[in-house]
Design a protein around this motif. Structure first.
Motif, PDB file in Angstrom:
ATOM      1  N   VAL A   1      46.576  50.515  40.765  1.00 46.81           N
ATOM      2  CA  VAL A   1      46.858  49.094  40.937  1.00 46.81           C
ATOM      3  C   VAL A   1      47.023  48.805  42.425  1.00 46.81           C
ATOM      4  O   VAL A   1      47.802  49.472  43.111  1.00 46.81           O
ATOM      5  CB  VAL A   1      48.140  48.683  40.170  1.00 46.81           C
ATOM      6  CG1 VAL A   1      48.439  47.194  40.372  1.00 46.81           C
ATOM      7  CG2 VAL A   1      47.983  48.997  38.677  1.00 46.81           C
ATOM      8  N   VAL A   2      46.272  47.823  42.922  1.00 41.59           N
ATOM      9  CA  VAL A   2      46.368  47.425  44.329  1.00 41.59           C
ATOM     10  C   VAL A   2      46.644  45.926  44.395  1.00 41.59           C
ATOM     11  O   VAL A   2      46.173  45.156  43.558  1.00 41.59           O
ATOM     12  CB  VAL A   2      45.085  47.770  45.111  1.00 41.59           C
ATOM     13  CG1 VAL A   2      44.898  49.274  45.193  1.00 41.59           C
ATOM     14  CG2 VAL A   2      43.857  47.119  44.484  1.00 41.59           C
ATOM     15  N   ASP A   3      47.421  45.510  45.386  1.00 42.54           N
ATOM     16  CA  ASP A   3      47.720  44.098  45.591  1.00 42.54           C
ATOM     17  C   ASP A   3      46.747  43.527  46.615  1.00 42.54           C
ATOM     18  O   ASP A   3      46.692  43.992  47.756  1.00 42.54           O
ATOM     19  CB  ASP A   3      49.163  43.914  46.082  1.00 42.54           C
ATOM     20  CG  ASP A   3      50.183  44.279  45.012  1.00 42.54           C
ATOM     21  OD1 ASP A   3      49.875  44.068  43.821  1.00 42.54           O
ATOM     22  OD2 ASP A   3      51.268  44.768  45.356  1.00 42.54           O
ATOM     23  N   VAL A   4      45.972  42.542  46.199  1.00 39.32           N
ATOM     24  CA  VAL A   4      44.992  41.924  47.086  1.00 39.32           C
ATOM     25  C   VAL A   4      45.050  40.406  46.952  1.00 39.32           C
ATOM     26  O   VAL A   4      45.482  39.871  45.924  1.00 39.32           O
ATOM     27  CB  VAL A   4      43.552  42.410  46.776  1.00 39.32           C
ATOM     28  CG1 VAL A   4      43.392  43.879  47.091  1.00 39.32           C
ATOM     29  CG2 VAL A   4      43.207  42.151  45.321  1.00 39.32           C
ATOM     30  N   SER A   5      44.634  39.720  48.005  1.00 40.32           N
ATOM     31  CA  SER A   5      44.571  38.260  47.989  1.00 40.32           C
ATOM     32  C   SER A   5      43.122  37.851  47.778  1.00 40.32           C
ATOM     33  O   SER A   5      42.294  37.981  48.678  1.00 40.32           O
ATOM     34  CB  SER A   5      45.107  37.689  49.309  1.00 40.32           C
ATOM     35  OG  SER A   5      46.464  38.053  49.496  1.00 40.32           O
ATOM     36  N   LEU A   6      42.825  37.375  46.582  1.00 39.97           N
ATOM     37  CA  LEU A   6      41.454  37.008  46.236  1.00 39.97           C
ATOM     38  C   LEU A   6      41.259  35.513  46.081  1.00 39.97           C
ATOM     39  O   LEU A   6      40.151  35.047  45.804  1.00 39.97           O
ATOM     40  CB  LEU A   6      41.037  37.717  44.932  1.00 39.97           C
ATOM     41  CG  LEU A   6      40.990  39.246  45.006  1.00 39.97           C
ATOM     42  CD1 LEU A   6      40.789  39.831  43.618  1.00 39.97           C
ATOM     43  CD2 LEU A   6      39.878  39.701  45.928  1.00 39.97           C
ATOM     44  N   GLY A   7      42.335  34.760  46.224  1.00 37.01           N
ATOM     45  CA  GLY A   7      42.226  33.312  46.129  1.00 37.01           C
ATOM     46  C   GLY A   7      41.687  32.878  44.783  1.00 37.01           C
ATOM     47  O   GLY A   7      42.133  33.316  43.730  1.00 37.01           O
ATOM     48  N   ALA A   8      40.653  32.028  44.827  1.00 37.73           N
ATOM     49  CA  ALA A   8      40.080  31.472  43.601  1.00 37.73           C
ATOM     50  C   ALA A   8      39.356  32.523  42.767  1.00 37.73           C
ATOM     51  O   ALA A   8      39.038  32.280  41.598  1.00 37.73           O
ATOM     52  CB  ALA A   8      39.118  30.337  43.960  1.00 37.73           C
ATOM     53  N   LEU A   9      39.081  33.697  43.352  1.00 28.34           N
ATOM     54  CA  LEU A   9      38.349  34.748  42.636  1.00 28.34           C
ATOM     55  C   LEU A   9      39.263  35.675  41.843  1.00 28.34           C
ATOM     56  O   LEU A   9      38.778  36.600  41.191  1.00 28.34           O
ATOM     57  CB  LEU A   9      37.527  35.576  43.631  1.00 28.34           C
ATOM     58  CG  LEU A   9      36.449  34.825  44.417  1.00 28.34           C
ATOM     59  CD1 LEU A   9      35.780  35.780  45.405  1.00 28.34           C
ATOM     60  CD2 LEU A   9      35.404  34.232  43.475  1.00 28.34           C
ATOM     61  N   THR A  10      40.559  35.443  41.904  1.00 30.32           N
ATOM     62  CA  THR A  10      41.523  36.350  41.258  1.00 30.32           C
ATOM     63  C   THR A  10      41.186  36.606  39.796  1.00 30.32           C
ATOM     64  O   THR A  10      41.189  37.749  39.327  1.00 30.32           O
ATOM     65  CB  THR A  10      42.940  35.786  41.377  1.00 30.32           C
ATOM     66  OG1 THR A  10      43.297  35.698  42.756  1.00 30.32           O
ATOM     67  CG2 THR A  10      43.939  36.673  40.649  1.00 30.32           C
ATOM     68  N   ASP A  11      40.871  35.557  39.053  1.00 32.03           N
ATOM     69  CA  ASP A  11      40.623  35.702  37.616  1.00 32.03           C
ATOM     70  C   ASP A  11      39.316  36.426  37.311  1.00 32.03           C
ATOM     71  O   ASP A  11      39.045  36.756  36.161  1.00 32.03           O
ATOM     72  CB  ASP A  11      40.611  34.323  36.938  1.00 32.03           C
ATOM     73  CG  ASP A  11      41.993  33.675  36.933  1.00 32.03           C
ATOM     74  OD1 ASP A  11      42.986  34.413  37.049  1.00 32.03           O
ATOM     75  OD2 ASP A  11      42.061  32.437  36.817  1.00 32.03           O
ATOM     76  N   ASP A  12      38.480  36.668  38.330  1.00 33.32           N
ATOM     77  CA  ASP A  12      37.217  37.362  38.116  1.00 33.32           C
ATOM     78  C   ASP A  12      37.382  38.879  38.097  1.00 33.32           C
ATOM     79  O   ASP A  12      36.422  39.593  37.794  1.00 33.32           O
ATOM     80  CB  ASP A  12      36.206  36.995  39.221  1.00 33.32           C
ATOM     81  CG  ASP A  12      35.788  35.530  39.166  1.00 33.32           C
ATOM     82  OD1 ASP A  12      35.958  34.919  38.096  1.00 33.32           O
ATOM     83  OD2 ASP A  12      35.315  35.014  40.188  1.00 33.32           O
ATOM     84  N   TYR A  13      38.579  39.366  38.411  1.00 30.29           N
ATOM     85  CA  TYR A  13      38.807  40.813  38.511  1.00 30.29           C
ATOM     86  C   TYR A  13      39.827  41.279  37.472  1.00 30.29           C
ATOM     87  O   TYR A  13      40.714  40.529  37.071  1.00 30.29           O
ATOM     88  CB  TYR A  13      39.253  41.184  39.925  1.00 30.29           C
ATOM     89  CG  TYR A  13      38.123  41.098  40.918  1.00 30.29           C
ATOM     90  CD1 TYR A  13      37.347  42.215  41.220  1.00 30.29           C
ATOM     91  CD2 TYR A  13      37.790  39.882  41.516  1.00 30.29           C
ATOM     92  CE1 TYR A  13      36.276  42.125  42.097  1.00 30.29           C
ATOM     93  CE2 TYR A  13      36.717  39.786  42.394  1.00 30.29           C
ATOM     94  CZ  TYR A  13      35.974  40.907  42.682  1.00 30.29           C
ATOM     95  OH  TYR A  13      34.908  40.815  43.547  1.00 30.29           O
ATOM     96  N   LEU A  14      39.665  42.524  37.072  1.00 28.52           N
ATOM     97  CA  LEU A  14      40.492  43.098  36.020  1.00 28.52           C
ATOM     98  C   LEU A  14      41.907  43.355  36.538  1.00 28.52           C
ATOM     99  O   LEU A  14      42.087  44.016  37.565  1.00 28.52           O
ATOM    100  CB  LEU A  14      39.866  44.407  35.538  1.00 28.52           C
ATOM    101  CG  LEU A  14      40.245  44.881  34.124  1.00 28.52           C
ATOM    102  CD1 LEU A  14      39.681  43.912  33.093  1.00 28.52           C
ATOM    103  CD2 LEU A  14      39.667  46.276  33.882  1.00 28.52           C
TER     104      LEU A  14
END
Length: 206
Positions: A64-77
């Motif tokens: 598990v890694v913490d990343v800032s994906l903005g609007a793309l957050t829901d596109d990743y598992l």
């Protein structure tokens, strides 16, 4: 009677004061942005190893890694998205952040694995996740020689290269591959017909 006027503050002194205020404001804004960015980081899953298409996935396959994906957050598992029976819908490379589209259910998978024996040594660099062609040289009717090689499967994926042991290990290798279910019958027929099989990495000039 003499009059004394109050000396005016130099323009440069006022300018330095304003610049100082601006720098303080920028510093505060920068700190706020850093804190806000940290607060908006989302835990997502990163592959801890190469996972091949069709392979069942579990929590042990990821970190598990913490990343800032903005609007793309829901596109990743994310950790809570893992469910029993999920499989890789495509090869997921080690270290890759896992898109939702890279996973599916076992029922939806059109691939399966088979173990084959290559009549020649596996080329250097072929490892888990490598896309390969499987070639066959069918056994001739006299049973003493093989026909010219031809492609049997054009887009297999290496699941595992199995270390061979014994006298033939120098010239033969055993390999587990992922293939489309539609190709299973042809591969099994080639094996049962004693065809000589070999693998070639895609893009190797075959």
């Amino acid at each position: 009677m003499s009059t004394f006027s109050r000396p005016r503050r130099a323009f440069w002194g006022d300018l330095r004061f304003l610049i100082g205020i601006a720098l303080v404001g920028l510093s505060i804004t920068g700190v706020w942005l850093i804190v806000s960015s940290a607060d908006s980081a989302t835990p997502v899953l990163q592959a801890d190893r190469t996972i091949v298409q069709g392979e069942t996935i579990t929590a042990a396959d990821f970190r598990v890694v913490d990343v800032s994906l903005g609007a793309l957050t829901d596109d990743y598992l994310q950790p809570q998205d893992l469910e029993s029976g999920q499989v890789a819908a495509r090869t997921i490379e080690k270290g890759e952040l896992v898109p939702q589209t890279a996973t599916g259910t076992a029922g939806d998978s059109r691939s399966t694995t088979l173990v084959i024996e290559s009549s020649i040594t596996i080329p250097e660099g072929v490892d888990t996740g490598t896309v390969i062609e499987v070639w066959q040289a069918p056994l001739l009717e006299d049973g003493r020689a093989h026909d010219a090689p031809r492609i049997l499967v054009s887009d297999a994926i290496v699941s595992e290269v199995i270390d061979s042991e014994g006298m033939l290990s120098a010239s033969r290798s055993t390999i587990e591959i992922v293939i489309d279910r539609a190709a299973v019958a042809d591969v099994l027929a080639a094996i049962s017909g004693d065809a000589a099989l070999s693998v070639v990495p895609v893009g190797a000039g075959s």
